[in-house]
Design an enzyme around this catalytic site. Structure first.
Site, short mmCIF file in Angstrom:
data_model
loop_
_atom_site.label_atom_id
_atom_site.label_comp_id
_atom_site.label_asym_id
_atom_site.label_seq_id
_atom_site.Cartn_x
_atom_site.Cartn_y
_atom_site.Cartn_z
N GLU A 94 0.83 -1.22 0.00
CA GLU A 94 0.00 0.00 0.00
C GLU A 94 0.85 1.26 0.00
OE1 GLU A 94 -2.80 -0.22 3.24
OE2 GLU A 94 -4.14 -1.45 2.03
N GLU A 120 -6.66 -7.91 -0.46
CA GLU A 120 -7.18 -7.92 0.91
C GLU A 120 -8.68 -7.68 0.91
OE1 GLU A 120 -5.11 -5.41 3.76
OE2 GLU A 120 -3.16 -5.95 2.92
C1 GAL Z 1 -4.22 -2.81 5.17
C2 GAL Z 1 -2.80 -3.33 5.30
C3 GAL Z 1 -2.77 -4.61 6.11
C4 GAL Z 1 -3.56 -4.43 7.38
C5 GAL Z 1 -4.96 -3.99 7.06
C6 GAL Z 1 -5.84 -3.74 8.27
O1 GAL Z 1 -4.27 -1.52 4.75
O2 GAL Z 1 -2.26 -3.56 4.04
O3 GAL Z 1 -1.45 -4.96 6.39
O4 GAL Z 1 -2.92 -3.51 8.18
O5 GAL Z 1 -4.91 -2.77 6.38
O6 GAL Z 1 -5.97 -4.90 8.99
#
Ligand code: GAL
Length: 846
Positions: free
Chosen positions: A184, A253
């Site tokens: 990110e 994600e």
């Molecule tokens: C995303 C990040 C992850 C984790 C998630 C929240 O933005 O890439 O590593 O932090 O948020 O759980």
């Protein structure tokens, strides 16, 4: 010639199939549609399981459950700070055995996505960077900075070479089909200007130059340079498109829930919404979905980031913190994956044709040259069900849902209709007692000789501790004359301490005078209180406690923490006395830590006292020690710490993590699956401790004589700590009778899907458990959810009897939903459901 080359190709294919990738190099590539593995476009379902957040003994089980849940890929970050605790000293043992983890994935027949980072965010201490990295001369993190780039390249290369050596890339016959560089970075890249862009392109080139033979991705990096694939993270990703038409649409994600922070409520994400989000992504042409997290696990030791991230990293994931199946989340997603997989041949064939079915309703239809047809019928209306017509058939679409028709004819799955049972879990007592408590009072530093060093002014905590401990003492003294008016009836002076986190305990002449705590959003804390001073020298000792170093934000490595001041004494006769620049002594860590009170070897050097006297005093800064035997059975275990304040706990020398009985604030009133999700939407646990139970891995125990040690900062009653087991207490099922508008489907052995005219509910308690009684059963119009079911206006009197007869004493049972089965129709012309809650109990064997 032509025939020859065809037969050669057939032969090569045959060899490849027979010998895996040993003779012929396997390959992973991509096109605009999908990741292509050995020439085949794939729709891939993936799940995050972070290896240090569970034990090696748990890995196979959670990975197999992920496989049974319909996943093809396991994703993990690589956590630099656990692997390189000091420069050049590596640790790949135990929970940090990345190779063993990946080989377990391979053995299960699954692929892996390795997100090397090495910045990982992940609510992990310092975002995964080792703290020593901050002290490399001239370093600046995640930007165009030579020392940083050198270190980052060194670690990335180390991991890639290790993977190559172990033949773990798919190009070598291993499971890794994708790798990630950075994490990110997009938002920072823009902030950092040219330096950000240069760093990002350097990182991309550096990664590609490592020649892994599998594609690299960058998440949330719109301008990721070719051949790197840019991917999406979020609660929804259906609006996302990669930056080139020849890159596949990947969701790295898909947040299954959200993380918890001490003092906050626990977040839940309804599975109907998660399934809706995934189906929405796939119907638009997405071909890779990774659930973040599929198994969240535990932030053991001091690995939680934040600050204030809880020890539990449960995440409301399909597998709970303990690795147990969370229903209905797991089961409903499993059904979704089956439905998607049945659409795969059509999905990978091209772009969808999109039809409107109404104002908020659409059909996405995929065709393949071989004649496959798959359709997704969506209803974006957040409130209303709608009847649509597709392919000359009527379908009822619940609000905020997608129906999947792998043959363009029959709905086999709807995201809002849960057909699987739900389970209720509880922490139940075990047969193990925690005995023979002993204590040791952490002595306060009484003289400067005990201190590490003395200097003028207040220092950044991490600079001093290098994160070797959560604890740093800041100690100074003030002289107060006997003539001060507060000794003669005047008001007591007040002490002001400003700190940048994370928790602060103020001791005046050895007595706890008060504490103050920050939050993740606001790390600045202010302590202002009357204090008791005596005539002569007064010792002011401030214990500053770190609660996990920041893991997110631009240049978070430069954020200072600890008591940074001002520290001011108000109300003395000559006005205020500013102590900010006074002489301060520093002591890193606790005496108990220095003596290694938690380890089996160091423990004996501590003068433990029988506890009866001391525990009653509820003393702050106390070490407690006790013994227990391993409880019977094989359920996962947890310590119930609700009688304690705040501290850390160890078992047999292994750190269970930080604990803190901080009460959750927040709004827990409303939760509905329909409409856009955000973490504050479906919260639970308001007004209760954010975290009460702390996972104790079974593999850390021996049959007898396990040693529990804890350090308590505030005071509490350790005799009320208990060892509990996570158990299934009941299972629920809830299903409509057959109706022309609401159809349940079943796959026959010949692969055909047919409507079930007489649907059944299925109930099954966990391994070693039987259905011991029926808590609720109603065929009619019951209301409520699992645990709170109630009869509605229509109820068949035979409900309880019929269900009890079929289910009690059984490991599993099925009950047909039909009027006949319940004697007669309890309310003609009304659509009815069968709703059951069955209580689970041990078998006579268990
Ligand atoms: C995303 C990040 C992850 C984790 C998630 C929240 O933005 O890439 O590593 O932090 O948020 O759980």
């Amino acid at each position: 010639m032509e025939t020859n080359s065809i037969s050669t190709r057939v032969l090569l294919l045959f060899i490849a199939l027979q010998l895996g990738c040993q003779l012929i190099s396997c390959s992973v590539t991509y096109d605009g549609k999908a990741i292509v593995i050995n020439g085949r476009r794939r729709i891939l379902m993936s799940g995050s399981i972070h290896y240090p957040r569970s034990t090696p003994e748990m890995w196979e089980d959670v990975i197999m459950k992920a496989k049974e849940g319909g996943l093809d890929v396991i994703e993990t970050y690589v956590f630099w700070n656990v692997h390189e605790p000091s420069p050049g000293n590596y640790n790949f043992e135990g929970r940090y055995n990345l190779v063993r983890f990946l080989k377990t994935v391979q053995k299960a027949g699954l692929y892996a996505h390795l997100r090397i980072g090495p910045y990982v965010c992940a609510e992990w201490n310092f975002g995964g960077f080792p703290v020593w990295l901050k002290y490399v001369p001239g370093i600046s993190f995640r930007t165009d900075n030579e020392p940083f780039k050198r270190a980052m390249k060194g670690f990335t290369e180390k991991i890639v070479n290790m993977m190559k050596y172990e033949k773990l890339f798919e190009s070598q016959g291993g499971p890794i089909i994708l790798s990630q560089i950075e994490n990110e970075y997009g938002a920072l890249d823009k902030k950092f200007g040219a330096a950000g862009y240069n760093y990002m392109t350097w990182a991309a080139e550096m990664a590609v130059g490592l020649r892994t033979g599998v594609p690299w991705i960058m998440c949330k990096q719109e301008d990721a340079p070719d051949p790197i694939i840019n991917t999406c993270n979020g609660f929804y990703c259906d609006a996302f498109k990669p930056n080139k038409p020849y890159k596949p649409t990947i969701w790295t994600e898909a947040w299954t829930g959200w993380f918890t922070e001490f003092g906050g409520a626990v977040h839940k994400r309804p599975v109907q919404d998660l399934a809706f989000a995934v189906a929405r992504f796939i119907q638009k042409g997405g071909s890779f979905v990774n659930y973040y997290m599929y198994h969240g696990g535990t932030n053991f030791g001091r690995s939680a980031g934040g600050p204030f991230i809880t020890t539990s990293y449960d995440y409301d994931a399909p597998l709970d913190e303990y690795g147990l199946i969370r229903q209905p989340k797991y089961g409903h997603l499993t059904e979704l994956h089956k439905a998607i997989k049945r659409c795969e041949p059509a999905l990978v064939s091209g772009d969808p044709t999109v039809f409107s079915l109404g104002a908020n309703q659409k059909a996405h239809v995929y065709y393949s040259k071989l004649g496959h047809c798959a359709a997704f019928l969506s209803n974006y209306d957040t409130a209303n069900a709608t009847r649509v017509t597709f392919n000359n058939k009527h379908h009822n679409l619940p609000p905020w849902s997608i129906s999947i028709l792998p043959d363009c004819n029959n709905i086999v799955f709807n995201t809002a209709k849960i057909g699987v049972q739900s389970t209720r879990m509880a922490m139940l007592p075990t047969n193990s007692q925690i005995l023979s408590w002993q204590t040791y009072s952490e002595e306060l530093t009484t003289s400067d000789e005990d201190s590490a060093f003395t200097t003028f002014g207040l220092l950044d905590q991490v600079n001093v501790t290098r994160d070797a401990s959560d604890y740093l003492w800041y100690i100074t003294s003030v002289d107060v004359g006997p003539s001060e008016s507060f000794f003669h009836g005047g008001e007591h002076p007040k002490l002001l301490v400003q700190s940048t986190g994370h928790a602060l305990h103020v001791f005046i002449n050895g007595e706890l005078s008060g504490s103050a705590f920050g939050t993740r959003e606001n790390r600045r804390i202010k302590y202002k209180n009357k204090i008791k001073l005596r005539s002569g020298v007064n010792r002011i000792a401030l214990l500053s406690v770190a609660m996990g170093l920041s893991n997110i934000g631009g240049h978070y490595e430069s954020w200072e923490t600890g008591v940074l001041g001002p520290v001011v004494l108000y109300g003395l006769d000559h006005g205020k006395r500013d102590l900010t620049h006074a002489k301060w002594s520093y002591q890193v860590g606790l005496k108990g830590e220095a003596m290694d009170a938690v380890s089996t070897t160091g423990m004996s050097s501590v003068e433990w006292e029988e506890s009866s006297l001391i525990t009653q005093k509820n003393q702050p800064l106390t070490w407690h020690k006790a013994y227990f035997n391993e409880p019977n059975g094989n359920e996962p275990l947890a310590l119930d710490m609700h009688s304690m304040g705040k501290g850390q706990v160890w078992i047999n020398g292994q750190s269970i993590g930080r604990y803190w009985t901080a009460y959750a604030t927040g709004d827990c009133r409303r939760c509905h699956y329909n409409g856009n999700y955000r973490p504050t939407k479906c919260q639970v646990g308001c007004g209760r401790p954010t975290q009460r139970w702390y996972h104790v891995p079974r593999s850390w125990l021996k049959p007898t004589g396990n040693i529990l040690v804890l350090f308590e900062e505030l005071g509490g009653d350790p005799r009320r700590i208990t060892l509990t087991k996570r158990s299934m207490t009941s299972v629920c099922a809830d299903m409509f009778e057959y109706h022309t508008n609401i159809t349940n489907w079943q796959t026959e052995s010949n692969g055909k899907t047919l409507p079930i005219r007489r649907p059944k509910i299925h109930l099954q308690c966990g391994p070693g458990l039987l259905i011991s009684s029926i808590k609720f059963a109603s065929f009619g119009t019951p209301i409520g959810t699992c645990g709170t079911f109630q009869r509605g206006t229509c109820h068949a009197r035979a409900s309880y009897g019929v269900v009890s007869k079929r289910c009690i004493g059984k490991e599993r049972c099925a009950v047909t939903i039909s009027n006949n089965n319940f004697g007669q129709d309890p309310c003609p012309n009304t659509l009815k459901r069968l709703t059951v809650e069955a209580v689970c109990g041990p078998t006579s064997r268990g």
